[in-house]
Design a protein around this motif. Structure first.
Motif, PDB file in Angstrom:
ATOM      1  N   GLY A 159      30.732  64.357  17.796  1.00  0.00           N
ATOM      2  CA  GLY A 159      31.249  62.995  17.672  1.00  0.00           C
ATOM      3  C   GLY A 159      32.313  62.656  18.703  1.00  0.00           C
ATOM      4  O   GLY A 159      32.653  61.495  18.897  1.00  0.00           O
ATOM      5  N   HIS A 160      32.834  63.680  19.367  1.00  0.00           N
ATOM      6  CA  HIS A 160      33.948  63.429  20.293  1.00  0.00           C
ATOM      7  C   HIS A 160      33.502  63.501  21.742  1.00  0.00           C
ATOM      8  O   HIS A 160      34.091  64.189  22.570  1.00  0.00           O
ATOM      9  CB  HIS A 160      35.131  64.340  19.948  1.00  0.00           C
ATOM     10  CG  HIS A 160      35.649  64.050  18.579  1.00  0.00           C
ATOM     11  ND1 HIS A 160      36.388  62.925  18.294  1.00  0.00           N
ATOM     12  CD2 HIS A 160      35.424  64.672  17.397  1.00  0.00           C
ATOM     13  CE1 HIS A 160      36.645  62.893  16.997  1.00  0.00           C
ATOM     14  NE2 HIS A 160      36.053  63.938  16.426  1.00  0.00           N
ATOM     15  N   MET A 161      32.423  62.793  21.998  1.00  0.00           N
ATOM     16  CA  MET A 161      31.892  62.613  23.349  1.00  0.00           C
ATOM     17  C   MET A 161      32.108  61.135  23.668  1.00  0.00           C
ATOM     18  O   MET A 161      31.687  60.260  22.891  1.00  0.00           O
ATOM     19  CB  MET A 161      30.405  62.949  23.303  1.00  0.00           C
ATOM     20  CG  MET A 161      29.629  62.520  24.510  1.00  0.00           C
ATOM     21  SD  MET A 161      27.877  62.900  24.245  1.00  0.00           S
ATOM     22  CE  MET A 161      27.852  64.657  24.526  1.00  0.00           C
ATOM     23  N   ALA A 169      40.064  53.264  20.040  1.00  0.00           N
ATOM     24  CA  ALA A 169      40.770  54.547  20.124  1.00  0.00           C
ATOM     25  C   ALA A 169      40.206  55.476  19.050  1.00  0.00           C
ATOM     26  O   ALA A 169      39.858  55.034  17.958  1.00  0.00           O
ATOM     27  CB  ALA A 169      42.254  54.326  19.896  1.00  0.00           C
ATOM     28  N   CYS A 170      40.109  56.756  19.373  1.00  0.00           N
ATOM     29  CA  CYS A 170      39.570  57.740  18.432  1.00  0.00           C
ATOM     30  C   CYS A 170      40.724  58.540  17.819  1.00  0.00           C
ATOM     31  O   CYS A 170      41.764  58.719  18.453  1.00  0.00           O
ATOM     32  CB  CYS A 170      38.609  58.675  19.163  1.00  0.00           C
ATOM     33  SG  CYS A 170      37.779  59.843  18.069  1.00  0.00           S
ATOM     34  N   GLY A 171      40.514  59.041  16.615  1.00  0.00           N
ATOM     35  CA  GLY A 171      41.525  59.857  15.947  1.00  0.00           C
ATOM     36  C   GLY A 171      41.880  61.117  16.730  1.00  0.00           C
ATOM     37  O   GLY A 171      42.949  61.696  16.536  1.00  0.00           O
ATOM     38  N   CYS A 172      41.004  61.548  17.628  1.00  0.00           N
ATOM     39  CA  CYS A 172      41.244  62.776  18.398  1.00  0.00           C
ATOM     40  C   CYS A 172      42.169  62.545  19.586  1.00  0.00           C
ATOM     41  O   CYS A 172      42.569  63.493  20.250  1.00  0.00           O
ATOM     42  CB  CYS A 172      39.925  63.371  18.875  1.00  0.00           C
ATOM     43  SG  CYS A 172      39.189  62.487  20.264  1.00  0.00           S
ATOM     44  N   GLY A 173      42.497  61.276  19.869  1.00  0.00           N
ATOM     45  CA  GLY A 173      43.399  60.989  20.984  1.00  0.00           C
ATOM     46  C   GLY A 173      42.697  60.391  22.189  1.00  0.00           C
ATOM     47  O   GLY A 173      43.350  59.876  23.096  1.00  0.00           O
ATOM     48  N   GLY A 176      36.986  55.648  22.808  1.00  0.00           N
ATOM     49  CA  GLY A 176      35.558  55.368  22.915  1.00  0.00           C
ATOM     50  C   GLY A 176      34.647  56.553  22.644  1.00  0.00           C
ATOM     51  O   GLY A 176      33.507  56.590  23.101  1.00  0.00           O
ATOM     52  N   CYS A 177      35.128  57.531  21.837  1.00  0.00           N
ATOM     53  CA  CYS A 177      34.242  58.619  21.408  1.00  0.00           C
ATOM     54  C   CYS A 177      33.107  58.019  20.564  1.00  0.00           C
ATOM     55  O   CYS A 177      33.287  56.965  19.937  1.00  0.00           O
ATOM     56  CB  CYS A 177      34.986  59.601  20.514  1.00  0.00           C
ATOM     57  SG  CYS A 177      36.158  60.640  21.369  1.00  0.00           S
ATOM     58  N   LEU A 178      31.984  58.726  20.509  1.00  0.00           N
ATOM     59  CA  LEU A 178      30.860  58.270  19.682  1.00  0.00           C
ATOM     60  C   LEU A 178      31.329  57.993  18.250  1.00  0.00           C
ATOM     61  O   LEU A 178      30.952  56.983  17.647  1.00  0.00           O
ATOM     62  CB  LEU A 178      29.748  59.327  19.708  1.00  0.00           C
ATOM     63  CG  LEU A 178      28.414  58.890  19.112  1.00  0.00           C
ATOM     64  CD1 LEU A 178      27.821  57.718  19.873  1.00  0.00           C
ATOM     65  CD2 LEU A 178      27.425  60.058  19.085  1.00  0.00           C
TER      66      LEU A 178
HETATM   67 ZN   LIG Z   1      37.269  61.560  19.511  1.00  0.00          ZN
END
Ligand SMILES: [Zn+2]
Length: 309
Positions: A159-161, A169-173, A176-178
């Protein structure tokens, strides 16, 4: 026939069952996790569900699916955000001493992947990607009959591609992650920014709550044009992500789990067409995209088979 115990350790419940080599489940059982009571107390309940699932008969191995990171070589828990009391707990080692059988622990996404590979929609495929799309996007990879772990067991963060650097913004920092643009959470987020006349707002209002991804899918089924725009966008992102997986791993099958797996044939057909458009010519006709079969039992079935590897 060999019998294994599969345990699905969750933040609120610990579920277990006995699984034989053909995937037949017996003695399903569950208990509350009660993480706050501390590691030894949670461990005691894990032992209890294993004993109940074993039903007093001999077992050949135990596998535990955990909601976080484990060391793939030792089965020691590294970090579980939902059950912090078990951080650093040598779970596989303790259970192996206790029960005198081989014990494996792995994260629940990898276990569910292994379950689909053995008994679900992945059966018969030598290489597959399992993608679960619900509040987040995760999954696992089986390549030539083996799960891909990586150095620390962190491989397969599907999911973090990044598929849209201009996306949410993604929770991973990252941006636009999937997961940030195409998960159930993202679908609800796109919906909240959409035309207030859209049908999905009406469904949410009838239930007296905020709009959810299932409202968008329902409105899409009813032909709502705003829902159509959102689903089209999500399919475009998933198409980019899936084509990237295909280009890197050349899987025979992509198995889609999570809430989105229930989206129906029309959704899957559009997704297949989009992925076909995104993939290089050489991959045409080499892969299938199918909904998952095992749903909430996938982790237990896969965990059981981890110990039979
Ligand atoms: Zn992410």
């Amino acid at each position: 026939m060999k019998r294994y115990i599969g345990v699905d350790l969750g933040g609120t419940k610990i579920a277990a069952a006995c699984v034989d080599e053909s995937g037949h489940i017996t003695n399903e059982t569950r208990m509350e996790t009660r993480s706050r009571e501390g590691a030894e107390s949670v461990y005691g309940r894990i032992k209890q569900v294993i004993m109940r699932a074993g039903g007093g008969e001999p077992i050949h191995g135990i596998g535990v699916a955990v909601p976080g990171l484990t060391d793939p070589h030792t089965g020691t828990i590294l970090t579980l955000s939902n059950i912090p009391s078990l951080d650093g707990f040598p779970l596989a080692e303790r259970l192996a001493k206790e029960f005198g059988v081989s014990v494996q622990a792995d994260n629940d996404a990898n276990a569910a992947t292994w379950g689909e590979y053995h008994f679900g929609s992945g059966k018969g495929a030598d290489s597959l990607i399992f993608v679960t799309i619900s509040t987040g996007i995760g999954g696992g990879i089986v390549l030539n009959g083996q799960t891909i772990q990586g150095k620390q067991g962190f491989a397969g963060e599907l999911g973090h591609m990044v598929v849209d650097p201009e996306g949410f913004a993604c929770g991973c920092g990252r941006t636009g992650c999937l997961e940030a643009v195409a998960s159930g959470t993202a679908i609800a987020r796109w919906a909240k920014e959409a035309n207030p006349q859209a049908l999905f707002f009406q469904y949410a209002n009838e239930q007296n709550r905020e709009v959810r991804s299932e409202d968008v899918f329902q409105a899409w089924e009813s032909g709502d044009s705003t829902a159509d725009e959102i689903i089209e966008k999500v399919i475009r992102y998933l198409g980019i992500g899936f084509a990237n997986y295909i280009h890197i791993f050349n899987p025979e099958r992509i198995v889609v789990g999570g809430g989105v797996s229930k989206a129906g044939a029309r959704f899957f057909n559009l997704l297949r067409q989009q992925v076909e458009k995104e993939t290089m010519l050489v991959y045409k006709g080499t892969f299938e995209i199918v909904p998952a079969l095992l749903l909430e039992r996938g982790a237990i079935l896969g965990a059981a088979m981890l110990s039979g590897k």
